[in-house]
Design a protein around this motif. Structure first.
Motif, short mmCIF file in Angstrom:
data_model
loop_
_atom_site.label_atom_id
_atom_site.label_comp_id
_atom_site.label_asym_id
_atom_site.label_seq_id
_atom_site.Cartn_x
_atom_site.Cartn_y
_atom_site.Cartn_z
N PRO A 1 -6.43 -1.99 -9.56
CA PRO A 1 -7.75 -1.34 -9.41
C PRO A 1 -8.27 -0.86 -10.76
CG PRO A 1 -6.02 0.13 -8.68
CD PRO A 1 -5.36 -1.19 -8.99
N LEU A 2 -9.59 -0.75 -10.86
CA LEU A 2 -10.19 -0.29 -12.10
C LEU A 2 -10.32 1.23 -12.09
CD1 LEU A 2 -12.95 -3.00 -12.61
CD2 LEU A 2 -10.54 -3.08 -13.17
N GLY A 3 -9.20 1.90 -11.84
CA GLY A 3 -9.16 3.36 -11.89
C GLY A 3 -9.98 4.03 -10.83
N GLY A 4 -10.16 3.39 -9.68
CA GLY A 4 -11.10 3.90 -8.70
C GLY A 4 -10.45 4.52 -7.47
N SER A 5 -11.24 4.54 -6.42
CA SER A 5 -10.87 5.31 -5.23
C SER A 5 -9.73 4.70 -4.43
CB SER A 5 -12.11 5.46 -4.33
OG SER A 5 -12.60 4.19 -3.94
N ASN A 6 -9.36 3.46 -4.70
CA ASN A 6 -8.31 2.85 -3.87
C ASN A 6 -6.94 2.83 -4.53
OD1 ASN A 6 -8.14 0.66 -5.67
ND2 ASN A 6 -9.46 -0.65 -4.46
N VAL A 7 -6.76 3.54 -5.64
CA VAL A 7 -5.47 3.53 -6.35
C VAL A 7 -4.33 3.89 -5.40
CG1 VAL A 7 -4.12 4.63 -8.18
CG2 VAL A 7 -6.50 4.02 -8.59
N GLY A 8 -4.54 4.86 -4.54
CA GLY A 8 -3.47 5.31 -3.66
C GLY A 8 -3.29 4.50 -2.40
N TYR A 9 -4.06 3.43 -2.23
CA TYR A 9 -3.98 2.65 -1.01
C TYR A 9 -3.01 1.47 -1.09
CZ TYR A 9 -7.98 4.96 1.20
OH TYR A 9 -8.80 5.88 1.80
N TRP A 10 -2.85 0.90 -2.28
CA TRP A 10 -2.18 -0.39 -2.37
C TRP A 10 -0.70 -0.32 -2.03
CZ3 TRP A 10 -4.98 -4.39 -1.92
CH2 TRP A 10 -6.30 -4.40 -2.40
N GLU A 11 0.00 0.69 -2.51
CA GLU A 11 1.44 0.76 -2.21
C GLU A 11 1.71 1.00 -0.73
OE1 GLU A 11 2.99 3.46 -5.16
OE2 GLU A 11 3.50 1.77 -6.48
N PRO A 12 0.97 1.90 -0.05
CA PRO A 12 1.17 2.01 1.41
C PRO A 12 0.87 0.70 2.15
CG PRO A 12 0.04 3.95 0.59
CD PRO A 12 0.11 2.99 -0.55
N ILE A 13 -0.17 -0.02 1.73
CA ILE A 13 -0.47 -1.32 2.35
C ILE A 13 0.70 -2.29 2.14
CG2 ILE A 13 -1.93 -3.38 2.17
CD1 ILE A 13 -4.30 -1.50 1.62
N ALA A 14 1.18 -2.35 0.91
CA ALA A 14 2.29 -3.26 0.59
C ALA A 14 3.54 -2.89 1.38
CB ALA A 14 2.57 -3.22 -0.90
N ASN A 15 3.84 -1.60 1.48
CA ASN A 15 5.05 -1.17 2.21
C ASN A 15 4.92 -1.45 3.70
OD1 ASN A 15 6.20 -0.23 -0.16
ND2 ASN A 15 5.41 1.85 0.09
N HIS A 16 3.73 -1.21 4.26
CA HIS A 16 3.53 -1.40 5.70
C HIS A 16 3.65 -2.87 6.10
CE1 HIS A 16 2.02 -0.37 9.71
NE2 HIS A 16 1.28 -1.47 9.62
N TYR A 17 3.09 -3.76 5.27
CA TYR A 17 3.05 -5.16 5.63
C TYR A 17 4.12 -6.00 4.91
CZ TYR A 17 -1.33 -4.12 7.97
OH TYR A 17 -2.28 -3.59 8.82
N GLY A 18 4.96 -5.35 4.10
CA GLY A 18 6.02 -6.07 3.42
C GLY A 18 5.53 -7.04 2.36
N LEU A 19 4.53 -6.63 1.61
CA LEU A 19 3.95 -7.50 0.59
C LEU A 19 4.65 -7.31 -0.76
CD1 LEU A 19 0.15 -6.92 1.32
CD2 LEU A 19 1.65 -8.67 2.28
N ASN A 20 4.83 -8.42 -1.46
CA ASN A 20 5.36 -8.37 -2.82
C ASN A 20 4.17 -8.15 -3.76
OD1 ASN A 20 6.75 -8.62 -5.21
ND2 ASN A 20 7.05 -10.84 -5.04
N LEU A 21 3.77 -6.91 -3.90
CA LEU A 21 2.54 -6.53 -4.59
C LEU A 21 2.87 -5.58 -5.74
CD1 LEU A 21 -0.80 -5.55 -2.87
CD2 LEU A 21 0.16 -4.05 -4.61
N THR A 22 2.28 -5.83 -6.89
CA THR A 22 2.48 -4.98 -8.06
C THR A 22 1.18 -4.27 -8.41
OG1 THR A 22 4.15 -6.50 -8.95
CG2 THR A 22 3.15 -4.92 -10.49
N LEU A 23 1.23 -2.96 -8.51
CA LEU A 23 0.06 -2.19 -8.95
C LEU A 23 0.09 -2.15 -10.47
CD1 LEU A 23 -2.28 -0.51 -7.71
CD2 LEU A 23 -0.83 1.50 -7.97
N VAL A 24 -0.77 -2.91 -11.13
CA VAL A 24 -0.68 -3.06 -12.58
C VAL A 24 -1.40 -1.95 -13.34
CG1 VAL A 24 -0.37 -5.55 -12.41
CG2 VAL A 24 -2.67 -4.62 -12.67
N ASN A 25 -2.26 -1.20 -12.65
CA ASN A 25 -2.96 -0.11 -13.33
C ASN A 25 -3.01 1.11 -12.40
OD1 ASN A 25 -4.59 1.54 -14.88
ND2 ASN A 25 -6.50 0.54 -14.26
N ARG A 26 -2.23 2.13 -12.76
CA ARG A 26 -2.19 3.35 -11.96
C ARG A 26 -3.08 4.44 -12.53
NH1 ARG A 26 2.42 3.38 -8.66
NH2 ARG A 26 3.80 1.59 -9.05
N SER A 27 -3.80 4.13 -13.60
CA SER A 27 -4.57 5.15 -14.32
C SER A 27 -5.73 5.67 -13.49
CB SER A 27 -5.11 4.58 -15.63
OG SER A 27 -4.07 4.12 -16.46
#
Length: 310
Positions: A1-27
């Protein structure tokens, strides 16, 4: 994400659905100091800009698919190993092709919605897959009723805004959602074994290659007001860039609403002109299915046609 409102959404989505997802920008930085500068040297969270998205484009080969969103997460930017950052029009076409050919359960009369300045590649995809296309004025509000009643299965606009129905045919959201197009890009890649950029190349091989651009032309407030109230009869030209004009539109064919400007079409291209709401210019959107040179010719003649009508 570009530092926006969804920063905190991606890891819960990945954990819930078992996705191999990397959050490359946590800023999360209110000055957006982590951003690369846009084409004009300004900081702009434009996920359609290869300059603003340079940090993600630079690592495109490290992942099967990558995506980012603007600050309020209503727009998407899709980065693929095959082509890098996708043009939003191109990705919309791939989404439509994939959803209606790989997901079952669509009602026979479920339509596709697009704004009148979006690529005609969408028209060609809709025709190929046998779906009705509804072209509306610029603005996501024109899609709301069709999403609510399920008659629109997918809707999108050229500025990287899109949404689509749930699998059960009910509405997901009536506004642009930047998260689900990113997840859909991952689904497309996983399910088909090819990223969306490669699928778009397949579409162009079958349906032709579009060349698209948008330019600004000077206009004073009086000219802008006249442009917003033109009628088809105000356009005297019979041809555009060597092709017979097939339609002159001041109302959207999908719902009959005024488009606040003009659209002129031919078999091989089109242009639309709309006054800017913030600057003394009007915007020309144009597309050719012939060549870059033909696109330039359309844009040049579009300015002449509009200026003569004003």
């Amino acid at each position: 994400p570009l530092g926006g409102s969804n920063v905190g959404y991606w890891e819960p989505i990945a954990n819930h659905y078992g996705l191999n997802l990397t959050l490359v920008n946590r800023s999360v930085d209110p000055t957006f100091g982590f951003m690369t500068l846009d084409w004009d040297g300004k900081i702009r969270m434009d996920c359609s800009s290869r300059y603003a998205m340079a940090s993600l484009v630079n690592i495109k080969d490290d992942y099967d698919i990558a995506f980012g969103n603007d600050t309020d997460s209503d727009r998407h930017g899709i980065v693929t190993p095959s082509v890098g950052l996708m043009n939003p029009n191109h990705y919309l076409a791939v989404c439509i092709w994939y959803l209606f050919t790989n997901r079952s359960g669509w009602a026979p009369n479920t339509r596709i919605g697009k704004t009148l300045v979006s690529s005609s590649m969408i028209d060609r995809v809709a025709k190929e897959i046998g779906r009705e296309l509804s072209e509306v004025p610029v603005g996501f509000k024109w899609f709301v009723s069709g999403l609510m009643d399920g008659s629109f299965g997918f809707v999108g606009e050229e500025s990287a805004g899109a949404t689509f129905l749930r699998k059960d045919g009910t509405v997901w959201t009536t506004d642009k959602d930047g998260i689900i197009p990113g997840l859909l890009a991952a689904e497309i890649t996983a399910k088909t074994g090819k990223d969306p950029g490669a699928h778009y190349q397949d579409l162009t091989a079958r349906l032709g290659t579009p060349y698209y651009n948008r330019v600004d032309s000077p206009a004073n407030p009086e000219q802008k007001a006249r442009l917003s109230k033109l009628s088809p009869e105000d356009v005297k030209a019979a041809t555009l860039a060597g092709d017979p004009i097939t339609d002159k539109l001041t109302k959207a064919p999908g719902n009959g609403a005024a488009i606040g400007g003009l659209k002129v079409t031919t078999e091989n291209g089109w242009f639309a002109a709309r006054p800017s709401g913030t600057e003394n210019v009007y915007k020309i959107y144009a597309e050719s299915f012939k060549s870059e040179e033909h696109l330039d010719q359309i844009i040049n003649e579009a300015s002449q046609i509009v200026n003569e009508a004003l």
